[in-house]
Design an enzyme around this catalytic site. Structure first.
Site, short mmCIF file in Angstrom:
data_model
loop_
_atom_site.label_atom_id
_atom_site.label_comp_id
_atom_site.label_asym_id
_atom_site.label_seq_id
_atom_site.Cartn_x
_atom_site.Cartn_y
_atom_site.Cartn_z
N THR A 246 53.41 34.24 57.68
CA THR A 246 54.26 33.83 56.94
C THR A 246 55.13 33.69 56.73
O THR A 246 56.26 33.21 55.21
CB THR A 246 54.69 36.47 56.55
OG1 THR A 246 55.36 36.31 57.16
CG2 THR A 246 52.94 36.79 55.65
N ASP B 59 50.06 33.25 68.36
CA ASP B 59 49.78 34.16 67.65
C ASP B 59 49.36 35.22 68.62
O ASP B 59 49.33 35.07 69.92
CB ASP B 59 47.93 33.59 67.33
CG ASP B 59 47.65 35.38 66.75
OD1 ASP B 59 48.31 36.93 66.72
OD2 ASP B 59 46.47 35.79 65.68
N LYS C 171 46.94 44.15 63.33
CA LYS C 171 46.49 43.54 65.26
C LYS C 171 48.07 43.29 65.45
O LYS C 171 47.85 43.62 66.87
CB LYS C 171 45.64 42.51 64.71
CG LYS C 171 44.38 42.85 64.75
CD LYS C 171 43.48 41.17 64.26
CE LYS C 171 43.15 40.79 66.08
NZ LYS C 171 42.65 39.63 65.45
N ASN D 54 51.25 43.24 73.67
CA ASN D 54 51.39 42.30 74.57
C ASN D 54 52.73 42.08 75.17
O ASN D 54 53.50 41.19 76.03
CB ASN D 54 51.13 40.63 73.90
CG ASN D 54 49.11 40.29 73.64
OD1 ASN D 54 48.48 41.41 74.65
ND2 ASN D 54 48.40 39.96 73.20
N TYR E 129 50.50 48.64 57.12
CA TYR E 129 51.69 48.02 57.51
C TYR E 129 52.32 49.59 58.06
O TYR E 129 53.17 49.41 59.25
CB TYR E 129 52.98 47.73 56.46
CG TYR E 129 53.73 47.15 56.95
CD1 TYR E 129 54.06 46.34 57.36
CD2 TYR E 129 55.03 48.03 56.08
CE1 TYR E 129 55.42 45.99 58.06
CE2 TYR E 129 56.39 47.82 56.33
CZ TYR E 129 56.77 46.57 57.41
OH TYR E 129 57.91 45.82 57.58
N ARG F 29 58.72 40.27 47.30
CA ARG F 29 59.37 41.02 47.23
C ARG F 29 61.07 41.28 46.13
O ARG F 29 61.38 40.16 45.40
CB ARG F 29 60.75 40.95 48.60
CG ARG F 29 59.65 41.89 49.88
CD ARG F 29 60.20 41.83 50.97
NE ARG F 29 60.09 40.16 52.45
CZ ARG F 29 60.45 40.53 53.52
NH1 ARG F 29 61.06 41.02 53.84
NH2 ARG F 29 60.53 39.13 53.83
P1 NAD Z 1 58.72 37.50 57.95
O1 NAD Z 1 56.91 37.74 57.31
O2 NAD Z 1 59.37 36.81 57.11
O3 NAD Z 1 58.63 37.08 59.57
C1 NAD Z 1 57.51 36.97 59.92
C2 NAD Z 1 57.23 36.25 61.14
O4 NAD Z 1 56.54 36.96 61.41
C3 NAD Z 1 56.82 35.07 60.43
O5 NAD Z 1 57.22 34.05 60.57
C4 NAD Z 1 55.50 35.06 60.74
O6 NAD Z 1 54.23 34.56 60.61
C5 NAD Z 1 55.29 35.97 61.91
N1 NAD Z 1 54.00 36.49 62.12
C6 NAD Z 1 53.35 37.81 62.02
N2 NAD Z 1 52.14 37.84 62.36
C7 NAD Z 1 51.83 37.04 63.48
C8 NAD Z 1 51.46 36.39 64.75
N3 NAD Z 1 50.10 37.50 65.47
N4 NAD Z 1 52.08 35.61 65.89
C9 NAD Z 1 52.73 35.63 66.11
N5 NAD Z 1 53.73 35.43 64.31
C10 NAD Z 1 53.34 36.08 63.96
O7 NAD Z 1 58.93 38.22 57.47
P2 NAD Z 1 60.76 39.63 57.83
O8 NAD Z 1 61.34 40.12 57.24
O9 NAD Z 1 61.75 38.11 58.50
O10 NAD Z 1 60.36 40.30 58.74
C11 NAD Z 1 60.82 40.15 60.28
C12 NAD Z 1 59.98 41.71 61.03
O11 NAD Z 1 61.93 42.33 60.55
C13 NAD Z 1 59.19 42.10 60.74
O12 NAD Z 1 58.30 42.76 62.11
C14 NAD Z 1 58.98 43.27 59.95
O13 NAD Z 1 58.41 44.19 59.73
C15 NAD Z 1 60.35 44.13 59.85
N6 NAD Z 1 61.49 44.19 58.99
C16 NAD Z 1 61.70 44.28 57.51
C17 NAD Z 1 62.42 44.56 56.81
C18 NAD Z 1 63.56 43.71 56.34
O14 NAD Z 1 63.28 43.99 54.89
N7 NAD Z 1 62.83 41.90 55.38
C19 NAD Z 1 62.47 45.38 56.70
C20 NAD Z 1 61.63 46.03 57.62
C21 NAD Z 1 61.47 45.85 58.73
N1 UDP Z 2 59.67 45.74 42.63
C1 UDP Z 2 60.11 45.32 41.40
N2 UDP Z 2 59.38 44.02 41.13
C2 UDP Z 2 58.71 42.81 41.88
C3 UDP Z 2 58.87 43.18 43.15
C4 UDP Z 2 59.13 44.80 43.62
O1 UDP Z 2 60.41 46.12 40.72
O2 UDP Z 2 58.46 41.84 41.33
C5 UDP Z 2 59.84 46.81 43.00
C6 UDP Z 2 58.53 47.86 44.01
O3 UDP Z 2 57.74 48.56 43.16
C7 UDP Z 2 59.89 48.69 44.99
C8 UDP Z 2 61.24 47.63 45.24
O4 UDP Z 2 61.10 47.29 43.48
O5 UDP Z 2 59.55 49.78 44.07
C9 UDP Z 2 61.24 47.22 46.64
O6 UDP Z 2 59.94 46.48 46.75
P1 UDP Z 2 59.96 45.44 47.71
O7 UDP Z 2 58.46 44.23 47.80
O8 UDP Z 2 61.23 44.41 47.95
O9 UDP Z 2 59.85 45.98 49.31
P2 UDP Z 2 59.25 47.65 49.68
O10 UDP Z 2 60.43 48.27 49.83
O11 UDP Z 2 58.57 48.65 48.56
O12 UDP Z 2 58.84 47.61 50.48
#
Ligand code: NAD
Ligand code: UDP
Length: 316
Positions: free
Chosen positions: A42, A63, A98, A106, A152, A193
């Site tokens: 992603t 990975d 996974k 790991n 998740y 999002r």
């Molecule tokens: P993102 O998708 O931009 O980043 C996740 C990264 O992990 C990507 O670059 C993806 O390619 C990599 N990745 C996924 N599976 C992998 C694997 N098996 N091996 C190697 N790389 C892998 O998302 P983000 O918003 O930057 O989120 C980063 C972390 O923060 C995640 O763990 C997510 O669960 C956590 N998080 C983010 C938010 C937020 O609001 N952005 C909220 C809660 C938790």
């Molecule tokens: N949402 C929405 N329209 C969109 C995308 C998301 O109304 O096009 C809503 C979604 O249903 C949730 C909130 O916005 O209630 C935040 O969604 P997001 O996917 O950003 O992350 P979440 O907080 O649900 O993990």
């Protein structure tokens, strides 16, 4: 890349993702050498393109659910790899399970072998559709394990459990950050999002797609604030979960109206069905972060959202 004797070395999994790329910038600014690992499921090369040629940065395409071999010492392991947006983890349910389980195992094993400090990027999704509001870290949550979001939520809950086990049984210096909705530059425009979705729609004049009636709430944290909280947590001696997020809560309808106003868009609002198990409210209680880390968010919603809109404007 060569290391000066006192230079800290950090490994960042998910290094090409939104949050981890900002974390990497912060670590480099703090003088660390950084090794990023990502399989691009992603993430995007664009998020780390500016690091090409930086002698303190090295990237490994891998990975993290496969065995991790790093041929040098490590001081810190920042485990950020995981699909994070609801549409991403619904599209990749098994890789999500996974990376939260095998990938975390790991990453912890590597931290243990290298005697490195460890942090897992956990999530407010651990609270599920919460019955306690705002959410405190001692709340155990209301998660549907077999619903579509369960892949998740339960992966992250497992990740927290194995992290505490490595701390208790192997004495690894571990940390758990529960991240609440964070936004900013380098999010993918189409990751589904709400922040990139509404900004993209507003900038192109497309209807704003509210899911449900828009009365559900979220609390949005600007990325630089989040990274600062996480950095402080890693340097702390606290091992239990800490919420990092911005307590300013708003309904999704209010958020849509703000985006329309700030972008000056003529977009209309359109409603769509609410996804299964979509949390009705979400707001962090950040008392623990304030007390332990002296941290609280500094960037207002108005400042952060303008920076984010400016980032997306040339990209829509
Ligand atoms: P993102 O998708 O931009 O980043 C996740 C990264 O992990 C990507 O670059 C993806 O390619 C990599 N990745 C996924 N599976 C992998 C694997 N098996 N091996 C190697 N790389 C892998 O998302 P983000 O918003 O930057 O989120 C980063 C972390 O923060 C995640 O763990 C997510 O669960 C956590 N998080 C983010 C938010 C937020 O609001 N952005 C909220 C809660 C938790
Ligand atoms: N949402 C929405 N329209 C969109 C995308 C998301 O109304 O096009 C809503 C979604 O249903 C949730 C909130 O916005 O209630 C935040 O969604 P997001 O996917 O950003 O992350 P979440 O907080 O649900 O993990």
């Amino acid at each position: 890349m060569s290391t000066k004797p006192s230079q800290k070395i950090s490994l960042v999994t998910g290094g090409a993702g939104f949050l981890a790329s900002h974390l990497t910038d912060r670590l480099l600014a703090e003088g660390h050498r950084v090794i990023g690992i990502d399989n691009f499921i992603t993430g995007s090369q664009d998020n780390i393109a500016h690091l090409a040629g930086n002698e303190n940065y090295r990237f490994i395409k891998q990975d993290v659910t496969e065995y991790l071999f790093i041929d040098e010492p490590l001081d810190y392991v920042w485990h950020f790899a995981s699909p994070a947006s609801p549409i991403d983890y619904l599209e990749h349910p098994i890789p999500t399970l996974k990376v939260g389980s095998l990938g975390t195992h790991n990453a912890l094993g590597l931290a243990k072998a290298k005697k490195a400090a460890f942090i897992i990027a956990s999530t407010s999704e651990c609270y599920g559709d919460p019955l306690v509001h705002p959410q405190t870290e001692d709340y155990w949550g209301n998660v549907n394990p077999i619903g579509p979001r369960g892949v998740y939520d339960e992966a992250k809950r497992f990740a927290e459990a194995i992290t505490m086990a490595y701390h208790r049984y192997h004495h690894v210096n571990t940390h758990i950050v529960r991240i609440f909705n964070t936004y900013g530059p380098r999010m993918r425009l189409r990751d589904g999002r709400v922040v990139p979705a509404f900004i993209g729609e507003a900038l192109t004049g497309a209807p704003i797609t509210i899911f449900g009636d828009g009365s559900q709430t979220r609390s949005f944290c600007y990325v630089s604030d989040l990274i600062d909280g996480i950095y402080r947590l890693m340097l702390s001696d606290f091992h239990e979960p800490v919420n990092i997020g911005n307590p300013r809560e708003m309904t999704i309808r209010e958020f849509a109206e703000q985006i329309i106003k700030i972008t000056g868009s003529h977009s209309t609002i359109e409603t769509h069905p609410l996804p299964v198990d979509d949390p009705k409210v979400r707001k962090p209680d950040i008392t623990r972060a304030r007390k332990l880390l002296g941290w609280e968010p500094k960037v207002t919603f108005e400042e952060g959202i303008v920076k984010t809109i400016d980032y997306f404007r040339p990209r829509v």
